[in-house]
Design an enzyme around this catalytic site. Structure first.
Site, mmCIF file in Angstrom:
data_model
loop_
_atom_site.group_PDB
_atom_site.id
_atom_site.type_symbol
_atom_site.label_atom_id
_atom_site.label_comp_id
_atom_site.label_asym_id
_atom_site.label_seq_id
_atom_site.Cartn_x
_atom_site.Cartn_y
_atom_site.Cartn_z
ATOM 1 N N ALA A 244 76.098 52.514 35.815
ATOM 2 C CA ALA A 244 74.746 52.965 35.508
ATOM 3 C C ALA A 244 73.760 51.849 35.808
ATOM 4 C CB ALA A 244 74.636 53.408 34.043
ATOM 5 N N ASN A 245 72.501 52.027 35.398
ATOM 6 C CA ASN A 245 71.490 50.991 35.512
ATOM 7 C C ASN A 245 70.666 50.975 34.235
ATOM 8 O OD1 ASN A 245 69.207 52.864 35.766
ATOM 9 N ND2 ASN A 245 70.113 53.357 37.753
ATOM 10 N N ARG A 246 69.621 50.158 34.211
ATOM 11 C CA ARG A 246 68.883 49.926 32.973
ATOM 12 C C ARG A 246 67.683 50.860 32.778
ATOM 13 N NH1 ARG A 246 70.697 45.006 31.029
ATOM 14 N NH2 ARG A 246 71.691 43.645 32.582
#
Length: 435
Positions: A244-246
């Site tokens: 995932a990412n932030r």
């Protein structure tokens, strides 16, 4: 704006009557109280029980009900409301109201009222275009009745399309809010089909009066459909781990909310976020990039699509069905494959492409250069670029500094809170979509 407002909703007979149930829900969400009158024909399509369950009020159907006439009566019923809304407004109801016919509870309430009336026409295109219906509509507009719609689109009848679809519930809500705005002293004008007409003076011959200008609505996206994606995607490695990412989804959700406030019918396709669903927005929750693409395709067609979501570029080719355990000191080998490029896919559609496609570019260096390259590579119309380097605090933060990159140049915006970025972007979208 609708907290404490009293709406009398008159539901006419037609397949669009099912939309009236969603309209009740939307009005209740905004704090309005809703009483319903249903014609006999309306009860062939939806039941009084459905309307009563949603409105939490008794539904009125019978002009000669001894209980209702003794308790409320059609005159009191219509005058206790702040606004009467007819949705769907059939050709029959428009004709009755225009010509003073009162042979059922709905038409009696409309003639007995001293409050504003808003109608949402819904009928076959040929019925709407018939000279008699057009005369009735013009007469009603001259009398001060407000209109929302009809919209253009396909009909329930096979192969039929044209002007005659009832406005969407959120469009009607926007028109209700506009109708209940405080009146400007000395102004004697009535909106009809987005044109301001001078209201005919008392005693004048029937007619629309002179057109005095275009109506610029406070909600410039009324009648438009907007698609927004937001948040990250989670690409599973095994049942407990993912790539995932932030992204927090704060900016995408703000854009969806601003578009709904501007009157659009908004579908928000959201990855996993902690943000609450924006009010008045249809939200589809997804996890992976492939699920997001599927939801986007279902949500089309749209007038504008804003792809704010930070979609993972890669996923594991074969996600493990069980949790991956340590095997000594050797790290597991993960084979990655590319995820679908949702922005490029929609931008290059030959059929059903939105009129305006807006992408986002979250960069950590060479922000403008990379955004221009992305604009050309993806085939979209605009790119909203921002610097998401850790020191900016934009990822998950409350503010944003963006650059709007188009084929004609770059517009650098100052640092703004994400809600204001959303409002400015939606205003630009509304301007771009204006005929």
């Amino acid at each position: 704006m609708l907290v404490g407002r009293r709406i009398l909703l008159i539901i006419g007979g037609g397949i669009a009557a099912y939309k009236a149930l969603d309209l009740i829900r939307r009005l209740k969400e905004r704090g309005a109280s809703v009483r319903c009158v249903m014609t006999a024909a309306a009860q062939e399509f939806v039941t009084p029980l459905s309307a009563a369950s949603l409105s939490q009020e008794k539904v009125f159907t019978d002009l000669f009900s001894l209980t209702d006439e003794a308790d409320i009566g059609h005159i009191a019923l219509s005058r206790q409301a702040d606004l009467l809304v007819v949705a769907p407004a059939t050709a029959d109801l428009l004709a009755k109201l225009a010509n003073g016919v009162a042979n059922d509870l709905a038409s009696n309430a409309l003639l007995a009222t001293d409050k504003p009336v808003l109608v949402a026409p819904a009928m076959n295109p040929r019925m709407w275009q018939h000279p008699a219906t057009q005369r009735n509509a013009e007469r009603l507009a001259a009398d001060g009745v407000l209109f929302v719609g009809p919209n253009v689109g396909s009909m329930a009848e096979r192969g039929e399309s044209g002007a005659g679809r009832m406005a969407e519930p959120l469009e009607i809500v926007a028109a209700i809010e506009a109708a209940l705005l405080p009146e400007t002293p000395g102004v004697s004008q009535v909106p009809y089909h987005n044109v301001i007409y001078q209201r005919a003076p008392t005693g004048a011959a029937p007619g629309m009066g002179e057109a005095v200008g275009r109506l610029e609505p406070a909600r410039p996206l009324v009648g438009r459909r907007v698609l927004v994606t937001s948040g990250p995607t989670h690409e599973p490695i095994d049942p407990v781990r993912y790539i995932a990412n932030r992204s927090s989804g704060r900016q995408g959700h703000a854009i969806a909310r601003a578009a709904a406030e501007a009157g659009a019918y908004v579908t928000l396709v959201s990855g996993p976020v902690a943000q609450p669903d924006p009010p008045g927005v249809h939200v589809v929750h997804v996890e992976s990039a492939r699920e997001m693409l599927e939801a986007v395709e279902v949500a089309l067609p749209a007038d504008a699509a804003v792809f704010t979501a930070a979609v993972a570029d890669w996923r594991v080719a074969d996600a493990a069905e069980e949790k991956i355990k340590k095997q000594g000191t050797a790290a597991p080998t993960l084979t990655l494959v590319e995820n679908p490029d949702i922005l490029a896919h929609v931008s290059r559609m030959t059929k059903g492409r939105p009129g305006l496609v807006v992408g986002f570019a979250a960069e950590t260096e060479h922000v403008i250069e990379h955004a221009k390259a992305k604009l050309a590579r993806k085939g979209c119309d605009w790119i909203v670029a921002n610097d998401v380097s850790p020191e900016t605090g934009i990822m998950g933060g409350l503010s944003n500094t963006v650059h709007l990159v188009t084929a004609t140049g770059v517009d650098d915006w100052p640092t703004l809170d994400k809600d204001e970025v959303a409002r400015r972007l939606v205003a630009r979208i509304a301007t771009a979509l204006r005929p």
